[in-house]
Scaffold this motif. Sequence first.
Motif, PDB file in Angstrom:
ATOM      1  N   SER A 234       0.811  -1.225   0.000  1.00  0.00           N
ATOM      2  CA  SER A 234       0.000   0.000   0.000  1.00  0.00           C
ATOM      3  C   SER A 234       0.842   1.273   0.000  1.00  0.00           C
ATOM      4  O   SER A 234       0.349   2.340  -0.363  1.00  0.00           O
ATOM      5  N   LEU A 235       2.105   1.182   0.390  1.00  0.00           N
ATOM      6  CA  LEU A 235       2.944   2.366   0.575  1.00  0.00           C
ATOM      7  C   LEU A 235       3.236   3.047  -0.763  1.00  0.00           C
ATOM      8  O   LEU A 235       3.707   2.412  -1.707  1.00  0.00           O
ATOM      9  N   HIS A 236       2.957   4.377  -0.824  1.00  0.00           N
ATOM     10  CA  HIS A 236       3.214   5.163  -2.027  1.00  0.00           C
ATOM     11  C   HIS A 236       4.394   6.123  -1.854  1.00  0.00           C
ATOM     12  O   HIS A 236       5.070   6.452  -2.824  1.00  0.00           O
ATOM     13  N   LYS A 237       4.620   6.575  -0.612  1.00  0.00           N
ATOM     14  CA  LYS A 237       5.651   7.588  -0.371  1.00  0.00           C
ATOM     15  C   LYS A 237       6.449   7.213   0.874  1.00  0.00           C
ATOM     16  O   LYS A 237       5.883   6.998   1.934  1.00  0.00           O
ATOM     17  N   LEU A 238       7.777   7.154   0.724  1.00  0.00           N
ATOM     18  CA  LEU A 238       8.650   6.757   1.834  1.00  0.00           C
ATOM     19  C   LEU A 238       9.818   7.727   1.928  1.00  0.00           C
ATOM     20  O   LEU A 238      10.494   8.002   0.932  1.00  0.00           O
ATOM     21  N   PHE A 258       7.357   7.378  -4.572  1.00  0.00           N
ATOM     22  CA  PHE A 258       8.278   8.429  -4.131  1.00  0.00           C
ATOM     23  C   PHE A 258       9.184   7.862  -3.042  1.00  0.00           C
ATOM     24  O   PHE A 258       8.709   7.294  -2.059  1.00  0.00           O
ATOM     25  N   PHE A 259      10.510   8.032  -3.209  1.00  0.00           N
ATOM     26  CA  PHE A 259      11.461   7.523  -2.223  1.00  0.00           C
ATOM     27  C   PHE A 259      12.532   8.570  -1.954  1.00  0.00           C
ATOM     28  O   PHE A 259      13.205   9.033  -2.879  1.00  0.00           O
ATOM     29  N   PRO A 275       9.134  -1.533  -8.192  1.00  0.00           N
ATOM     30  CA  PRO A 275       9.066  -1.469  -9.664  1.00  0.00           C
ATOM     31  C   PRO A 275       8.338  -0.255 -10.223  1.00  0.00           C
ATOM     32  O   PRO A 275       8.515   0.070 -11.396  1.00  0.00           O
ATOM     33  N   ARG A 276       7.544   0.438  -9.388  1.00  0.00           N
ATOM     34  CA  ARG A 276       6.792   1.597  -9.890  1.00  0.00           C
ATOM     35  C   ARG A 276       7.411   2.936  -9.485  1.00  0.00           C
ATOM     36  O   ARG A 276       6.834   3.990  -9.729  1.00  0.00           O
ATOM     37  N   LEU A 277       8.588   2.923  -8.902  1.00  0.00           N
ATOM     38  CA  LEU A 277       9.215   4.142  -8.396  1.00  0.00           C
ATOM     39  C   LEU A 277       9.372   5.181  -9.502  1.00  0.00           C
ATOM     40  O   LEU A 277       9.945   4.906 -10.554  1.00  0.00           O
ATOM     41  N   ALA A 278       8.877   6.420  -9.232  1.00  0.00           N
ATOM     42  CA  ALA A 278       8.934   7.488 -10.229  1.00  0.00           C
ATOM     43  C   ALA A 278       9.737   8.695  -9.761  1.00  0.00           C
ATOM     44  O   ALA A 278      10.239   9.464 -10.582  1.00  0.00           O
ATOM     45  N   ASN A 279       9.875   8.881  -8.436  1.00  0.00           N
ATOM     46  CA  ASN A 279      10.494  10.091  -7.900  1.00  0.00           C
ATOM     47  C   ASN A 279      11.490   9.687  -6.817  1.00  0.00           C
ATOM     48  O   ASN A 279      11.115   9.087  -5.813  1.00  0.00           O
ATOM     49  N   GLU A 305      11.146   8.924 -13.193  1.00  0.00           N
ATOM     50  CA  GLU A 305      10.966  10.138 -13.993  1.00  0.00           C
ATOM     51  C   GLU A 305      11.620  11.377 -13.382  1.00  0.00           C
ATOM     52  O   GLU A 305      11.966  12.298 -14.100  1.00  0.00           O
ATOM     53  N   ILE A 306      11.763  11.421 -12.049  1.00  0.00           N
ATOM     54  CA  ILE A 306      12.336  12.590 -11.367  1.00  0.00           C
ATOM     55  C   ILE A 306      13.416  12.119 -10.398  1.00  0.00           C
ATOM     56  O   ILE A 306      13.170  11.238  -9.571  1.00  0.00           O
TER      57      ILE A 306
END
Length: 467
Positions: A234-238, A258-259, A275-279, A305-306
């Motif tokens: 469930s985690l989206h931002k860490l 986001f990491f 696998p879905r990390l974008a930032n 992406e960022i």
Amino acid sequence: MKDRISELPELVLSSILSYLTLKDVIKTSALSKEWKRQHRKVINTLNLDLPNLLESNYANDLESKYAKSQSDNFDQLLDVRWEFINRVQRVLRHFKSSQIKSFKVTFFMDSQVSCYIDCWIRSAIAFGVEEIQLLFSDKPLSRIQIDKHRFYKFPYWFFNPYFLKHLNLQRCILTPPLYFTGFSKLLTLSLEEVIVSQNFVDFLFTHSTFLQELTINCCYFAGEAPVLRIVSSSLHKLSLLYVSTLLKVEIIAVNLLFFKYWLVKSAKMTLFHAPRLANFHFYISETDTETPCLLSQIIARPSLEIVNIILEPFQVKKLQTAGTFQFRNLKELTLVYYDNGRTEVDDFIWVLDIVKACPVLQKFQFTFIHTTFPTNKEKMETLCGHAQKSLKEMKMSGRTVNWHEIELVIFLLKNEIDNKLMIVEPSINVYKGQNWLHFEHKSSWSESCLDTFLTSLRNNIPHLVYL
């Protein structure tokens, strides 16, 4: 006399009250009984801090007296704290039976006043709050140091039959037992200078299956060899910031977007699967030996992406020897080079290697923070150029106009075909893990420096580029 105030629409009353501090809101209850009832209808956030509860001179005095943590003012601080506690008690009595969604306390508090804080949390639960913030190290008192054993022990036992959605703690002790289920609906959790048990994170992700955002900042993990193991779908931002007591970090977060990994000292990242990390935001101190391994695990993500990273000379050297890497879908890159007084890097050609590794890069910002300069003066124009068709905007900031910076700018201008904007300035913007710091460099450009720079670029600026 007709009570026209009570006839105002609820939206208007809510708008009026939003411009008032809590102490002034309470004073308005003298206007009419209906106005007092309206407080309980339209106020759904209790922000209990100095400006809201005490006169402005209190806040101003504390800001000036405690910014440097002067110990001789500590007794006076305690006097102000008692006044603050009395005001909080008064506010809670006033809003009794209200429906409050967010409860926030910002002041220097510790275990010596635990009984009062416990009562406040009981009131917050009675209000039906979904969010609790206990910020006990916030400005202007964050510099005041206290023994960790005097941190407030968060009363998790209050929450067994109750479900929070948002929790933000500073300078607390949080060690719930394995059978605790009160965080099962938690969506966001932020911990700063919090003492947590070694098995806390394991427990957290076992029971908090809806958790979307987690921040761990300057926290203390108990145990001889603590391991941070995060397994979540469930985690989206860490965000892991300024943590120095961990031995090992393992992350499996299939929906992480986001990491932020900032100055996590001495810890080895032994497993990273997102696998879905974008930032991605990254900075490791010079004592770290795992930089290339960690970066190679992360930058290969096709979804990235960022990226925002700070590199020191030894890390640049290791990246150069670690082999090729590719940011396949990177669109925005912020790169800060901090030499820390060393001259281990011979030139800035490695910057070009990074840009070349970003085939769809649209925005590139490069900041120099250095006190020495590379010694190699091989002109970059002798290098094999590359056509970077996607880059639209570049910004370079930092020290002063020097040969290496000019060569780098000229090379990029000649080879970035579709670039529309190039910004070069001496001021510096540096991301510090939680926010951006902007400051003007001591050696701001003189007119002669500016003339030198413009003269060097005059014949090298493509006609479509605005400088």
